[in-house]
Write an enzyme that holds these catalytic residues in place. Structure first.
Site, PDB file in Angstrom:
ATOM      1  NE  ARG A  40     118.394  63.933  21.836  1.00  0.00           N
ATOM      2  CZ  ARG A  40     117.173  64.308  21.445  1.00  0.00           C
ATOM      3  NH1 ARG A  40     117.011  65.456  20.816  1.00  0.00           N
ATOM      4  NH2 ARG A  40     116.129  63.541  21.678  1.00  0.00           N
ATOM      5  CB  SER A 109     117.897  59.192  30.128  1.00  0.00           C
ATOM      6  OG  SER A 109     118.543  59.945  29.148  1.00  0.00           O
ATOM      7  CE  LYS A 138     115.341  62.458  25.025  1.00  0.00           C
ATOM      8  NZ  LYS A 138     114.523  61.301  24.859  1.00  0.00           N
TER       9      LYS A 138
END
Length: 208
Positions: A40, A109, A138
């Protein structure tokens, strides 16, 4: 499609690593028990992301662990990663599947039964559901209770991973909700001894 073991799913985050080396950290985490890696990189330009992905892939290939690229289908294709993980506001799943082909892993997700069922219908390989607990990695993640996690799991047939603020204190609760694995960032990458913490998390997810 490569056989995937979702039990201990590592998502990288350079901010959590601070001054630790990403590649050494990924290798130590896999040696400790990580079964799946997602690279990521939210703040990296395309060339650097590509170079980083190639380096990480050389490590995951050595251990025969699948590599997932977050969001960037172009990077996943360029380095021949095993797949991608996309969110609800990324490229539509149907288009992603069209570009990647039927043999690549596509994780999606989801925060509700509706999103989970829709993702399964449109060809998702697995679901990442959360955030279950508060997470610093997040900040925009919607909350999903353990009860809701269990309900979402019962609504689909594809594998599902719990995400968001999971550590050694709460990982067992998430596994007991019926998921196929847990997604971890800070609990492993923020540890002083990454391999040792990975070993501990792997033991927890495998408790019967």
């Amino acid at each position: 499609m490569k056989k995937v073991d979702y039990r201990l799913y590592l998502v990288t985050d350079r901010k959590v690593l601070k001054d630790k080396d990403l590649y050494k950290a990924v290798e130590e985490a896999i040696e400790g028990g990580v079964t799946l890696v997602q690279l990521r990189e939210k703040e990296m330009d395309t060339l650097d992301f590509y170079k980083s992905a190639l380096k990480v892939k050389s490590i995951t290939d050595t251990f025969d662990v699948p590599l997932i690229i977050n969001d960037r289908i172009d990077i996943a294709l360029a380095v021949n990663a095993d797949g991608v993980h996309i969110g609800q506001s990324d490229m539509p799943l149907i288009k992603a599947r069209e570009l990647l082909g039927k043999d690549k892993i596509i994780g999606v997700s989801a925060h509700s039964i509706e999103e989970a069922v829709e993702a399964e219908k449109n060809g998702a390989t697995y679901l990442g559901v959360g955030a279950i607990f508060n997470t610093s990695t997040k900040s925009d993640a919607k909350a999903v209770s353990l009860e809701k996690l269990e309900q979402i799991k019962k609504s689909v047939k594809i594998p599902m991973v719990g995400i968001g603020g999971i550590d050694e204190e709460n990982a067992r609760e998430v596994i007991l909700a019926g998921v196929d694995g847990i997604s971890v960032v800070s609990a492993i990458l923020g540890a002083k001894d990454i391999k040792k913490k990975s070993e501990l998390m792997f033991k927890i997810v495998n408790l019967k």
